[in-house]
Write an enzyme that holds these catalytic residues in place. Structure first.
Site, short mmCIF file in Angstrom:
data_model
loop_
_atom_site.label_atom_id
_atom_site.label_comp_id
_atom_site.label_asym_id
_atom_site.label_seq_id
_atom_site.Cartn_x
_atom_site.Cartn_y
_atom_site.Cartn_z
N HIS A 168 0.86 -1.16 0.03
CA HIS A 168 0.01 0.03 0.02
C HIS A 168 0.70 1.30 -0.09
CE1 HIS A 168 -3.77 2.14 1.11
NE2 HIS A 168 -2.75 3.21 1.68
N GLU A 169 1.80 1.44 1.25
CA GLU A 169 2.50 2.58 0.96
C GLU A 169 3.59 2.56 -0.05
OE1 GLU A 169 1.89 4.71 3.00
OE2 GLU A 169 0.53 3.42 4.37
#
Length: 696
Positions: A478-479
């Site tokens: 996600h990051e």
């Protein structure tokens, strides 16, 4: 030379100290003020080269330096850095508040927008001017002069309150420790969690085991500890952080009231009915009614699945776990037992197959396969010895040679001096720099990727590598998606490069998009190796994980909708200082959409840093809004896999880069999505990915 004033390359984390902050920031603020005085003079033409570009150049130096200070305040929150940050925060906030209200600056931008020269600007530069005019209005530039001081005071107060809110959460988190001396209380906990707790105790020269409220310690207790009282103690400590039950100076309750009152006052000064309307001025959603309808529609679709999830959990708790009542501190534990019973595997079993290095190499393989790039180790000064640094090179399709397009830091482990959660931030943003001789170069972007995962245990040859849960892997992907949005931009204009200028409710699209690859066999099979044996993830175990993918997805979706609706109603319907309290509003939201209600003493809002200490006020719904976009975007890769056999399809990846990642904020996000997908977004893929499609 003050290292904070060195903009020739990467931040000099090896030499920057808190003592550098005040002199550097004062110099940059003075330089910016002097420049603005020259630019607003009548003899400065309202053109891009004479007016806008000098503003951008000076503004970047200021934001880069202050960004380093803010970053170190987040990842190394020791007293000297906290003091240095808070000492300058009022002055920096004051400067930006003045900037946004500067009528002479605003007039110059309006003059440029109405001039013949405006028509000769590129579409990107026109967008920047339009954004600036909007932001001046939102910053109070059009307010009567007698209203501007109050508006400015509100901005400064909100900055200080947000910083204090986050500091209180961190301090309250650090303040609690659960010391265990009876080994019987450790029953059910994974070996590596016990080892980490023992190491934490040894670090303080104490016997037994130390557990904290930081996620790598706290979450396994809630999920695995058979000792119910231990779970209950830890849950209560976490749920009452930064509330009236602890030290007064850490109580975020009064801060919440102040923040909401100030945001409401700000909205009214600007002529809006509420702060939600202010928030939506820079988002995709058109009005509060559209957001509320979106959330309630999702809640309606998810509720039957959530009710089924809860009924199954309660029945299992009674029949298999001997629990007549299912309390909040039992939820994760019973859920894990039910998952193991139903799918014959545990999260801890899966975790052993995800050692850090294999996870990183697997993540890098996904990025390299999709975007024709190489991710390579690189060197740079860092703020902690465990931080790693990498470079991204774009490969020339003819020669195969690599060209640098970006770099990024990876800070994976939880620390007491680091704020919780996971986030990406900018260190340097891509832009074109033109020299006096009119030659130009591209400033390549640099990103910070920050997580709070468990660190390796032990030292030297006996050190056991860090292993990540599958949820941790998803968080890292996600990051990384946010990072790629910043790093793979092809926009050369600073204010709309990377994630800048992207509507907030679309900024989660690239991050949530990346999560999908964590469920693909051809991705996972190449990024796993058992920490003890080196064996790859067995296909049978993967099949169980996939079968369990949507385990309790109804409960999880309703939880996110609960947070989103609470946030949005707090900033639209709620009246600060009125008859209804914040907790009463949360209770009303839960009665409408939730199927699980925590104990009365739970103080969730007091640690809801996203909306009180971060940038998600009246915007937490963005996670679900963007998830519709990301799921629909990923379905293009699923369609491609039917022909190629893999979602790691380079042709679709190239299109995703070109139409979504590369364009940054240069055009509306909805246009970018339509350019990639060939149509408007549809919610079907999200419901399908979440297992919420009812069979005909």
């Amino acid at each position: 030379m003050n290292p904070l004033l060195d903009f020739t390359g990467l931040p000099r984390f090896d030499t920057i100290t808190p003592e550098h902050v005040a002199p550097a920031m004062h110099q940059l603020l003075d330089e910016n003020r002097a420049l603005i005085a020259r630019l607003i003079a009548p003899d400065t033409p309202a053109t891009w080269d004479d007016f806008v570009q000098p503003m951008l150049d000076a503004g970047e130096r200021l934001s880069r330096a202050w960004g380093i200070v803010g970053h170190l305040h987040s990842v190394n929150d020791i007293p000297p850095w906290r003091e240095a940050y808070n000492a300058l925060l009022p002055e920096v906030s004051s400067f930006y508040a003045d900037l946004g209200q500067n009528l002479a600056l605003y007039s110059k931008y309006k003059a440029l927008a109405s001039s013949d020269a405006f028509g000769t600007l590129t579409a990107a530069r026109k967008k920047i001017i339009d954004n600036e005019l909007r932001d001046f209005r939102l910053s109070g530039a059009e307010l009567p002069e007698d209203k501007k001081p109050r508006f400015k005071a509100i901005q400064e107060a909100l900055s200080a309150l947000a910083a204090k809110f986050s500091e209180n959460v961190l301090d309250a988190t650090n303040a609690h420790a659960e010391w265990i001396t009876d080994a019987a209380e450790l029953a059910g906990l994974p070996d590596d969690v016990i080892a980490a707790a023992r190491a934490a105790a040894e670090k303080e020269s104490k016997p037994g085991w130390k557990f904290t409220l930081h996620a790598p310690s706290y979450m396994p207790v809630l999920q695995y500890a058979n000792h119910r009282d231990l779970r209950a103690r830890m849950y209560r400590a976490s749920a009452t952080r930064a509330a009236e039950f602890g030290p007064t100076e850490w109580d975020n309750g009064p801060l919440i009231d102040q923040i909401l009152a100030l945001r409401d006052e700000e909205a009214k000064l600007l002529g809006y009915a509420n702060f939600a309307e202010v928030s939506l001025a820079t988002k995709m959603a058109e009005n509060p009614a559209q957001v509320i309808a979106f959330l309630r529609d999702l809640a309606h679709k998810a509720r039957p699945f959530a009710e089924r999830d809860l009924a199954e959990l309660r029945a299992f708790a009674q029949t298999e776990c001997g629990l007549a009542t299912l309390e909040s501190w039992d939820m994760a534990w019973v859920s894990e037992k039910l998952r193991q019973s139903r799918y014959s595997f545990s999260d801890d079993e899966v975790k052993q197959y995800f050692p850090e290095q294999k996870v990183l190499s697997g993540l890098f393989r996904v990025v390299e396969s999709l975007y024709n790039v190489q991710l390579l180790p690189d060197t740079a000064p860092v703020w902690n010895p465990t931080v790693r640094f990498f470079r991204i090179e774009r490969l020339n399709p003819l020669s195969g040679a690599g060209q640098l397009i970006g770099q990024f830091y990876v800070d994976l482990y939880a620390r007491e001096t680091k704020r919780g959660g996971a986030w990406m931030d900018e260190a340097i943003t891509r832009r074109r720099i033109t020299s006096a001789d009119f030659s130009s170069t591209i400033q390549t972007p640099v990103a910070y990727l920050n997580c709070n995962f468990p660190a390796p245990i032990g030292e030297g040859e006996k050190q056991r590598p860090a292993t990540f849960s599958h949820d941790d892997v998803i968080t890292l992907f996600h990051e990384c998606g946010h990072g790629l949005h910043h790093l793979l931009t092809q926009v050369d204009e600073l204010p709309i490069s990377g994630i800048r200028g992207v509507e907030w409710d679309a900024v989660e699209l690239p991050s949530q998009f990346m999560e999908n690859f964590c469920w693909e066999w051809d991705v996972l099979s190449g990024m796993t190796a058992h920490v003890d044996t080196g064996a790859a993830l067995p296909r049978a175990l993967y099949d169980k994980m996939l079968a369990a993918k949507n385990f309790q997805s109804g409960l999880q979706m309703l939880r996110q909708i609960e947070f989103s609706l609470f946030d949005f109603q707090l900033h639209s319907d709620y009246q600060p200082g009125g008859a209804q309290t914040v907790r009463q509003l949360l209770d009303a939201v839960r009665r409408e959409v939730a199927v699980i209600v925590p104990p009365e003493w739970n103080r969730f809002p007091n640690s809801f840093s996203h909306i009180f200490g971060g940038g998600y006020a009246a915007g937490y719904y963005s996670y679900k809004w963007a998830e519709v976009l990301s799921a629909d975007a990923y379905s293009a890769f699923e369609e491609a896999s039917q022909k190629t056999g893999s979602t790691l399809d380079a042709a679709t990846g190239e299109r995703f880069w070109r139409e979504i990642l590369a364009v940054g904020g240069a055009r509306p996000a909805l246009e970018s999505f339509a350019a990639f997908r060939g149509r408007a977004p549809q919610p079907d893929a999200l419901l399908r990915h979440s297992g919420m499609v009812v069979a005909a």
